[in-house]
Design a protein around this motif. Structure first.
Motif, PDB file in Angstrom:
ATOM      1  N   THR A  36     -40.781   8.812 -34.237  1.00  0.00           N
ATOM      2  CA  THR A  36     -39.979   7.657 -34.281  1.00  0.00           C
ATOM      3  C   THR A  36     -38.816   7.575 -35.502  1.00  0.00           C
ATOM      4  N   ALA A  37     -37.717   7.130 -35.336  1.00  0.00           N
ATOM      5  CA  ALA A  37     -36.592   7.106 -36.178  1.00  0.00           C
ATOM      6  C   ALA A  37     -35.757   6.200 -36.064  1.00  0.00           C
ATOM      7  N   LEU A  38     -35.222   5.537 -37.291  1.00  0.00           N
ATOM      8  CA  LEU A  38     -34.140   4.625 -37.169  1.00  0.00           C
ATOM      9  C   LEU A  38     -32.795   5.238 -37.935  1.00  0.00           C
ATOM     10  N   GLY A  39     -31.718   4.667 -37.430  1.00  0.00           N
ATOM     11  CA  GLY A  39     -30.354   4.839 -37.835  1.00  0.00           C
ATOM     12  C   GLY A  39     -30.269   6.224 -38.088  1.00  0.00           C
ATOM     13  N   LYS A  40     -29.951   6.804 -39.367  1.00  0.00           N
ATOM     14  CA  LYS A  40     -29.245   8.311 -39.683  1.00  0.00           C
ATOM     15  C   LYS A  40     -30.391   9.260 -39.677  1.00  0.00           C
ATOM     16  N   ALA A  41     -31.712   8.918 -39.305  1.00  0.00           N
ATOM     17  CA  ALA A  41     -32.922   9.578 -39.271  1.00  0.00           C
ATOM     18  C   ALA A  41     -32.906  10.124 -37.937  1.00  0.00           C
ATOM     19  N   ILE A  42     -32.363   9.557 -36.879  1.00  0.00           N
ATOM     20  CA  ILE A  42     -32.505   9.755 -35.490  1.00  0.00           C
ATOM     21  C   ILE A  42     -32.121  11.499 -35.343  1.00  0.00           C
ATOM     22  N   PRO A  43     -31.102  12.019 -35.830  1.00  0.00           N
ATOM     23  CA  PRO A  43     -30.643  13.253 -35.704  1.00  0.00           C
ATOM     24  C   PRO A  43     -32.019  14.134 -36.081  1.00  0.00           C
ATOM     25  N   THR A  44     -32.677  13.876 -37.218  1.00  0.00           N
ATOM     26  CA  THR A  44     -33.682  14.679 -37.633  1.00  0.00           C
ATOM     27  C   THR A  44     -34.812  14.694 -36.738  1.00  0.00           C
ATOM     28  N   ALA A  45     -35.161  13.605 -36.085  1.00  0.00           N
ATOM     29  CA  ALA A  45     -36.310  13.508 -35.269  1.00  0.00           C
ATOM     30  C   ALA A  45     -35.975  14.297 -33.933  1.00  0.00           C
ATOM     31  N   VAL A  46     -34.503  14.296 -33.590  1.00  0.00           N
ATOM     32  CA  VAL A  46     -34.238  14.994 -32.474  1.00  0.00           C
ATOM     33  C   VAL A  46     -34.220  16.499 -32.512  1.00  0.00           C
ATOM     34  N   THR A  47     -33.839  17.045 -33.958  1.00  0.00           N
ATOM     35  CA  THR A  47     -34.212  18.424 -34.136  1.00  0.00           C
ATOM     36  C   THR A  47     -35.466  18.885 -34.169  1.00  0.00           C
ATOM     37  N   ILE A  48     -36.367  18.030 -34.754  1.00  0.00           N
ATOM     38  CA  ILE A  48     -37.804  18.563 -34.763  1.00  0.00           C
ATOM     39  C   ILE A  48     -38.342  18.451 -33.374  1.00  0.00           C
ATOM     40  N   SER A  49     -38.009  17.593 -32.625  1.00  0.00           N
ATOM     41  CA  SER A  49     -38.520  17.804 -30.989  1.00  0.00           C
ATOM     42  C   SER A  49     -37.883  18.977 -30.479  1.00  0.00           C
ATOM     43  N   GLU A  50     -36.569  19.199 -30.756  1.00  0.00           N
ATOM     44  CA  GLU A  50     -35.951  20.419 -30.160  1.00  0.00           C
ATOM     45  C   GLU A  50     -36.763  21.794 -30.659  1.00  0.00           C
ATOM     46  N   ILE A  51     -37.072  21.778 -31.876  1.00  0.00           N
ATOM     47  CA  ILE A  51     -37.649  23.201 -32.566  1.00  0.00           C
ATOM     48  C   ILE A  51     -39.063  23.357 -31.718  1.00  0.00           C
ATOM     49  N   LEU A  52     -39.775  22.230 -31.669  1.00  0.00           N
ATOM     50  CA  LEU A  52     -41.052  22.241 -31.087  1.00  0.00           C
ATOM     51  C   LEU A  52     -40.860  22.627 -29.674  1.00  0.00           C
ATOM     52  N   LYS A  53     -39.936  22.043 -28.969  1.00  0.00           N
ATOM     53  CA  LYS A  53     -39.692  22.559 -27.463  1.00  0.00           C
ATOM     54  C   LYS A  53     -39.386  24.080 -27.552  1.00  0.00           C
ATOM     55  N   GLY A  54     -38.518  24.332 -28.410  1.00  0.00           N
ATOM     56  CA  GLY A  54     -37.882  25.722 -28.340  1.00  0.00           C
ATOM     57  C   GLY A  54     -38.880  26.662 -28.650  1.00  0.00           C
ATOM     58  N   LYS A  81     -30.140  -1.750 -35.809  1.00  0.00           N
ATOM     59  CA  LYS A  81     -30.185  -0.539 -36.216  1.00  0.00           C
ATOM     60  C   LYS A  81     -30.760   0.336 -34.744  1.00  0.00           C
ATOM     61  N   SER A  82     -30.204   1.466 -34.698  1.00  0.00           N
ATOM     62  CA  SER A  82     -30.644   2.120 -33.336  1.00  0.00           C
ATOM     63  C   SER A  82     -32.058   2.637 -33.859  1.00  0.00           C
ATOM     64  N   LYS A  83     -32.850   2.781 -32.722  1.00  0.00           N
ATOM     65  CA  LYS A  83     -34.309   3.441 -32.695  1.00  0.00           C
ATOM     66  C   LYS A  83     -34.451   4.510 -31.823  1.00  0.00           C
ATOM     67  N   ILE A  84     -35.132   5.593 -32.093  1.00  0.00           N
ATOM     68  CA  ILE A  84     -35.656   6.361 -30.879  1.00  0.00           C
ATOM     69  C   ILE A  84     -36.840   6.722 -31.106  1.00  0.00           C
ATOM     70  N   GLN A  85     -37.720   6.895 -29.873  1.00  0.00           N
ATOM     71  CA  GLN A  85     -38.979   7.305 -29.909  1.00  0.00           C
ATOM     72  C   GLN A  85     -38.865   8.499 -28.950  1.00  0.00           C
ATOM     73  N   ILE A  86     -39.767   9.365 -29.576  1.00  0.00           N
ATOM     74  CA  ILE A  86     -39.934  10.986 -28.755  1.00  0.00           C
ATOM     75  C   ILE A  86     -41.197  11.177 -28.667  1.00  0.00           C
ATOM     76  N   VAL A  87     -41.801  11.218 -27.566  1.00  0.00           N
ATOM     77  CA  VAL A  87     -43.047  11.436 -27.200  1.00  0.00           C
ATOM     78  C   VAL A  87     -43.367  13.076 -26.857  1.00  0.00           C
ATOM     79  N   MET A  88     -44.129  13.674 -27.616  1.00  0.00           N
ATOM     80  CA  MET A  88     -44.165  15.427 -27.303  1.00  0.00           C
ATOM     81  C   MET A  88     -45.499  15.512 -26.869  1.00  0.00           C
ATOM     82  N   ALA A  89     -45.970  16.395 -26.064  1.00  0.00           N
ATOM     83  CA  ALA A  89     -47.233  16.852 -25.638  1.00  0.00           C
ATOM     84  C   ALA A  89     -47.422  18.358 -25.741  1.00  0.00           C
ATOM     85  N   LEU A  90     -48.688  18.738 -26.095  1.00  0.00           N
ATOM     86  CA  LEU A  90     -48.558  20.218 -26.141  1.00  0.00           C
ATOM     87  C   LEU A  90     -48.863  20.849 -25.065  1.00  0.00           C
ATOM     88  N   ASN A  91     -47.801  22.108 -24.756  1.00  0.00           N
ATOM     89  CA  ASN A  91     -47.669  22.710 -23.568  1.00  0.00           C
ATOM     90  C   ASN A  91     -48.740  23.720 -23.433  1.00  0.00           C
TER      91      ASN A  91
END
Length: 171
Positions: A36-54, A81-91
């Motif tokens: 989960t991330a708020l505001g300016k931390a959203i790109p960081t959370a998305v980057t982490i999820s993309e790295i895990l996925k990649g 403030k904008s908020k994002i929630q990304i749920v990741m599961a083990l592949n």
């Protein structure tokens, strides 16, 4: 989702690498993690999820965005403030043993010293590459390894002379 499996990503509290390694540990331990991330931390959370996925470690199960009302303590006004929630599961296809072997190989990488024969002369080549990379691909690789060795030797010579000059100045 339990708060035990939730990571609240911030831009200012911890470095990016901390959140990435924490997410990897949570994925391996609990097989699910919520970023989960708020505001300016959203790109960081998305980057982490993309790295895990990649890396093939996790898959994205849910991405949800919303706004949260927060109170600004300086002006006593409410802001959104904008908020994002990304749920990741083990592949399931992720091979943990293979990943552990790759990590061990990267940690134990040592410079290789090889003797190459080119044009009738023997060259002692020190290649500063990972152990899984070979220098046998032809003369261009040998030449680049020789150039790399020369650069390293020059850098060491410069560092030694600078250290000696510094010692002389201190005395």
């Amino acid at each position: 989702m339990s708060t035990m499996h939730r990571i609240r990503v911030s831009n200012s509290k911890k470095p990016f690498a901390f959140y990435l390694s924490l997410a990897k540990r949570y994925i391996n331990r609990y097989s699910k993690v919520e970023l989960t991330a708020l505001g300016k931390a959203i790109p960081t959370a998305v980057t982490i999820s993309e790295i895990l996925k990649g890396d093939g470690l996790a898959t994205q199960q849910l991405i949800a965005t919303s706004t949260v009302q927060t109170k600004d303590e300086v002006t006593n006004r409410y802001t959104h403030k904008s908020k994002i929630q990304i749920v990741m599961a083990l592949n399931e296809q992720y091979d943990k043993a293979k990943a552990d072997a790759i990590m061990l190989k990267k940690k134990s990488a040592q410079p290789k010293t090889e003797v190459k024969k080119t044009g009738g002369t023997l060259l002692d080549v020190t290649a500063c590459k990972s152990q899984d990379e070979l220098v046998d691909n032809g003369k261009t690789d040998v030449k680049s390894a020789v150039d790399e060795t020369k650069r390293i030797k020059l850098r060491l010579r410069y560092m030694r002379s600078a250290a000696a000059a510094e010692v002389n100045v201190d005395k």
